[in-house]
Design an enzyme around this catalytic site. Sequence first.
Site, short mmCIF file in Angstrom:
data_model
loop_
_atom_site.label_atom_id
_atom_site.label_comp_id
_atom_site.label_asym_id
_atom_site.label_seq_id
_atom_site.Cartn_x
_atom_site.Cartn_y
_atom_site.Cartn_z
N HIS A 196 2.54 -6.49 9.88
CA HIS A 196 3.02 -6.53 11.26
C HIS A 196 2.18 -5.66 12.17
O HIS A 196 1.79 -6.06 13.26
CB HIS A 196 4.49 -6.09 11.33
CG HIS A 196 5.10 -6.29 12.68
ND1 HIS A 196 4.93 -5.40 13.73
CD2 HIS A 196 5.87 -7.30 13.16
CE1 HIS A 196 5.57 -5.86 14.79
NE2 HIS A 196 6.14 -7.00 14.48
N GLU A 210 -0.22 -6.86 15.18
CA GLU A 210 -0.12 -6.04 16.38
C GLU A 210 -0.74 -4.66 16.21
O GLU A 210 -0.21 -3.68 16.74
CB GLU A 210 1.35 -5.90 16.79
CG GLU A 210 2.03 -7.22 17.10
CD GLU A 210 3.50 -7.06 17.44
OE1 GLU A 210 3.97 -5.91 17.54
OE2 GLU A 210 4.19 -8.10 17.61
N HIS A 240 6.44 -14.63 12.50
CA HIS A 240 5.03 -14.21 12.46
C HIS A 240 4.23 -15.07 11.48
O HIS A 240 3.11 -15.49 11.78
CB HIS A 240 4.92 -12.74 12.07
CG HIS A 240 5.26 -11.80 13.18
ND1 HIS A 240 4.63 -11.85 14.41
CD2 HIS A 240 6.17 -10.79 13.26
CE1 HIS A 240 5.13 -10.90 15.20
NE2 HIS A 240 6.07 -10.27 14.52
#
Length: 285
Positions: free
Chosen positions: A169, A199, A231
Amino acid sequence: MGAFAHPQRALASEGKKVEKKNAVLVVAFGSSMPEGQRAIDAVFRSVKDAFPGTEVRLSFTSRIIMRKLAKEGKVFLDPITSLAKLHEEGYTNVAVLSTHVIPGEEYDDLSAVVGAFRYLREHGSKSGFEGIALSKPLLWSPEDYERVSAILGRAFGKDPRRGVVLMGHGSPHPAEGAYARLQTVLQRKHPNFVVGTVEGTPSLEDVISQLKGKGIKRAILAPLMLVAGDHAHNDMAGDEEDSWINVLSKEGIKAEAHLKGLGENPEIRALLVEHLKEAAEEAGF
């Protein structure tokens, strides 16, 4: 491990006998996608199997997901409400399972919630539990990195000529360094493994640079997340031009997607359960 099979015992509290009631709270970010929920359900079942006779409940931290599921008639509580409800129902000792991959912002938030309930008891309030503890996230100790690396190697490392891109993530938290550390450990035995984040750092650009530097023309993409949710299905394997699978294709790297979360791997679940058992002992099970 006999303590886990006998969740109810008597203990002295403020001069009187109180029935001991153990409970486990499994905490996940949540997923509104059936494909994502599969991993959460698998973890929940593994916990129930490891703690027979113990109350096991599930809590989500994403209010957006909880609101969406509520419209479908599926009600989930956040960790604060779940713990308060367990206390109201007379549970005295609680072990909380973190399903986080790294000890980042979300783990810190959950740790603060558990710490608040611990603070209540330590400062004389009857609102706390006799014992409460939070398990460590998946990547915590040096041994965790080695074990997760070995598990991922067994899952994806059969073809050394094919790249394996693990999509995490990412986080503005200092714990983001866990991704680079995992890659370092992985590449000792699997130089074709590359870790990236949606990210943060390492970025997709870093991933492409590594793959090209190794001369890799084929790759499998897999989420380095508990669930294969939004995602994985969109950022990683979606039809959009900027999805990882399409960006890699434009760079001359033919990729395929593995749409299963870490929670669907039984060895990953076993490691999470080990962390939970350590927390249960700390909580006084």
